[in-house]
Scaffold this motif. Structure first.
Motif, short mmCIF file in Angstrom:
data_model
loop_
_atom_site.label_atom_id
_atom_site.label_comp_id
_atom_site.label_asym_id
_atom_site.label_seq_id
_atom_site.Cartn_x
_atom_site.Cartn_y
_atom_site.Cartn_z
N ALA A 177 0.77 -1.24 0.08
CA ALA A 177 0.36 -0.30 -0.08
C ALA A 177 0.84 1.18 -0.13
N LEU A 178 2.05 0.93 0.70
CA LEU A 178 3.09 2.44 1.03
C LEU A 178 3.59 2.01 -0.89
N ALA A 179 3.67 1.32 -1.21
CA ALA A 179 4.16 1.62 -2.39
C ALA A 179 3.66 2.09 -3.49
N TYR A 180 2.16 1.37 -3.64
CA TYR A 180 1.08 2.59 -4.24
C TYR A 180 0.89 3.78 -4.20
N LYS A 181 1.32 3.59 -2.73
CA LYS A 181 1.15 5.29 -2.33
C LYS A 181 2.25 6.03 -3.39
N GLY A 182 3.03 5.81 -2.52
CA GLY A 182 4.36 6.31 -3.82
C GLY A 182 4.42 6.41 -5.08
N LEU A 183 3.66 5.26 -6.02
CA LEU A 183 3.38 5.59 -7.63
C LEU A 183 1.84 6.86 -7.36
N GLN A 184 1.34 6.80 -5.85
CA GLN A 184 0.76 7.61 -6.55
C GLN A 184 -0.66 6.49 -7.32
N ASP A 185 -0.64 5.09 -7.01
CA ASP A 185 -1.97 4.38 -7.21
C ASP A 185 -2.58 4.89 -6.02
N TYR A 186 -3.83 5.58 -6.00
CA TYR A 186 -3.78 6.30 -4.49
C TYR A 186 -5.45 4.82 -4.10
N LEU A 187 -6.47 4.39 -5.52
CA LEU A 187 -7.02 3.42 -5.38
C LEU A 187 -6.18 2.32 -4.92
N SER A 188 -4.96 1.58 -5.81
CA SER A 188 -4.60 0.68 -5.27
C SER A 188 -3.97 0.28 -3.74
N ALA A 189 -4.28 1.43 -3.24
CA ALA A 189 -3.05 1.86 -1.56
C ALA A 189 -3.90 1.44 -0.73
N SER A 190 -5.73 2.31 -0.97
CA SER A 190 -6.46 1.74 -0.11
C SER A 190 -6.85 0.69 -0.30
N SER A 191 -7.17 0.11 -1.08
CA SER A 191 -8.22 -1.27 -1.25
C SER A 191 -6.55 -2.67 -0.70
N ASP A 192 -5.79 -2.25 -0.59
CA ASP A 192 -4.82 -2.63 0.43
C ASP A 192 -4.58 -2.39 1.72
N LEU A 193 -4.65 -1.43 2.54
CA LEU A 193 -5.04 -0.71 3.39
C LEU A 193 -6.04 -1.39 4.03
N GLN A 194 -7.45 -1.39 3.19
CA GLN A 194 -8.20 -2.03 3.74
C GLN A 194 -8.74 -3.89 3.99
N GLU A 195 -7.69 -4.13 2.87
CA GLU A 195 -7.22 -5.93 3.37
C GLU A 195 -6.63 -6.14 4.74
N VAL A 196 -5.26 -5.00 5.03
CA VAL A 196 -4.64 -5.32 6.05
C VAL A 196 -6.08 -4.57 6.98
N LEU A 197 -7.12 -3.87 7.80
CA LEU A 197 -7.68 -3.93 8.29
C LEU A 197 -8.85 -4.99 8.23
N GLN A 198 -8.96 -5.72 6.98
CA GLN A 198 -9.68 -6.67 6.85
C GLN A 198 -9.32 -8.38 8.10
N LEU A 199 -7.75 -8.39 7.44
CA LEU A 199 -7.41 -9.53 8.25
C LEU A 199 -6.96 -9.12 9.79
N ASP A 200 -6.53 -7.89 9.72
CA ASP A 200 -6.62 -7.03 11.10
C ASP A 200 -7.27 -6.04 12.06
N PRO A 201 -8.00 -6.00 12.53
CA PRO A 201 -8.64 -4.61 12.55
C PRO A 201 -8.28 -3.60 13.42
N ASN A 202 -7.07 -4.47 14.82
CA ASN A 202 -6.59 -3.42 15.65
C ASN A 202 -4.66 -2.75 14.34
N VAL A 203 -5.13 -2.58 13.08
CA VAL A 203 -3.50 -2.29 12.95
C VAL A 203 -3.60 -0.71 13.27
N ARG A 204 -3.55 -0.25 13.72
CA ARG A 204 -3.82 1.37 13.72
C ARG A 204 -2.98 1.97 12.79
N GLU A 205 -1.66 1.88 12.08
CA GLU A 205 -1.48 2.41 11.09
C GLU A 205 -2.09 2.27 9.80
#
Length: 391
Positions: free
Chosen positions: A337-365
């Motif tokens: 997600a951070l790599a997508y953010k650096g590549l300015q692909d914000y939609l893919s970054a958002s998708s990966d971050l949502q995947e992280v929170l689905q796996l573990d809702p407690n990941v504050r970062e």
């Protein structure tokens, strides 16, 4: 035959097998010459010569059953005549298949046959006695094993297998000083016998406990193996079994060294990341991956270095590799997600971050980063809309 080393020390070794009807024990194997033994011997030779002893135990196969391969019986065996060579080869075959009592009988017949035929071949007789000693050792008869090994060593003073088997037998009888001497003699001939190294180390501890600091003073003299014998052993062609065993040990050692090198490089890479030396850490992880390319953590760790060095495409590729190995790896999703953010692909970054929170809702970062990425995505959509001409 391989070195018979699987009898643990202290398992004892008194008399031989009580039910051996042929000349199996040391006394009967050396009595020589009774009419009954000669008759049995000739009958055995006749059956072997006629090729009827085809079953593993030496019995005749049932009529009509598939032919059993007995070509190993005709393999050349030193200076032994064919009928004695066949007995020795059959003994080797039986020993290999765990039939130690039957193998012992074959070796005994071969030894007796040499005496009756007046064969004077120290090397062949040494092998026969050493092989029979291995049978005694397998049966727990350490006393007769020592006697046969001693005879073998009288014929060939520095026979490696006879020395090693006698050492094992001495150790099983708790005659540690004599066992120590034989093991040390073995190592003079071949320093690569790991079993002898291990045994010397083990027995040394026992002797120190038994005799105290001056334990060496109570040892028998250790014979000095002539250099010519050592050189001859090094130049002697090795058997297929020995070659395979050495290759296996070499492969294990190579794996051990590779694993140690990998662990060291990975630790150094992690330490460099903590210190902020990302370029140097990157090199360490590259070396790690050349040794082990299926370690998921290496890809996620190297992705950190690429992110810190603003190599976003490379970081994304490493996270892709990590997710192929572990499809639910949270670190890989977050760092991609951070790599997508650096590549300015914000939609893919958002998708990966949502995947992280689905796996573990407690990941504050991930929550915080998702807010940032969502804002950037909204802004990019607004900018895109502003620059799009109205139709």
């Amino acid at each position: 035959m391989g070195n018979a080393q699987d009898k643990p020390p202290g398992t004892g070794g008194g008399g031989g097998r009580s039910d051996q009807a042929t000349a199996g024990s040391g006394a009967r194997g050396r009595a020589g010459g009774s009419a009954e033994k000669a008759q049995t011997h000739k009958a055995s030779e006749k059956r072997v010569a006629n090729g009827r002893e085809n079953s593993p135990a030496g019995g005749q196969g049932q009529q009509g059953s598939p032919a059993v391969d007995t070509s190993y019986l005709d393999a050349p065996s030193g200076a032994l005549p064919p009928h004695l060579a066949r007995l020795k080869n059959e003994g080797n075959h039986l020993f290999k298949h765990g039939q130690f009592g039957d193998a012992l009988e074959k070796y005994t017949h071969a030894i007796d046959g040499c005496a009756e035929a007046g064969i004077d071949s120290p090397e062949d007789l040494c092998i026969l006695y050493s092989n029979r000693a291995a049978c005694y050792l397998k049966d727990g008869n350490s006393t007769d094993c020592i006697q046969d090994c001693t005879k073998a060593l009288e014929l060939q003073p520095y026979s490696l297998k006879a020395l090693l088997r006698r050492a094992i037998a001495y150790e099983s009888l708790e005659r540690y000083r004599k066992a120590y001497v034989d093991y040390k003699t073995v190592l003079q001939i071949d320093t690569g016998v790991q079993a002898a190294h291990d045994s010397v180390h083990r027995i040394t501890k026992m002797l120190i406990e038994q005799d105290g600091p001056g334990w060496r003073e109570n040892l028998p003299d250790i014979p000095a193996v002539p250099l010519s014998v050592q050189q001859h052993h090094r130049e002697k062609p090795i058997s297929v079994e020995v070659a395979q065993a050495r290759a296996a040990r070499a492969a294990q050692e190579e794996v051990r060294k590779k694993e140690a090198c990998f662990t060291l490089l990975k630790r150094e890479g992690n330490d460099l990341v903590k210190k902020g030396h990302f370029q140097e850490a990157l090199q360490k992880y590259n070396e790690c991956l050349s040794l082990k390319s299926d370690e998921c953590a290496l890809y996620t760790n190297r992705a950190i270095c690429f992110l810190k060095l603003n190599h976003f495409e490379e970081a994304k590729q490493d996270c892709d590799s990590a997710l192929q190995l572990e499809p639910s790896n949270k670190k890989a999703f977050y760092r991609r997600a951070l790599a997508y953010k650096g590549l300015q692909d914000y939609l893919s970054a958002s998708s990966d971050l949502q995947e992280v929170l689905q796996l573990d809702p407690n990941v504050r970062e991930a929550e915080q980063e998702l807010e940032v990425v969502t804002g950037l995505l909204r802004q990019s959509l607004m900018d895109s809309s502003a620059h799009t001409p109205r139709v």
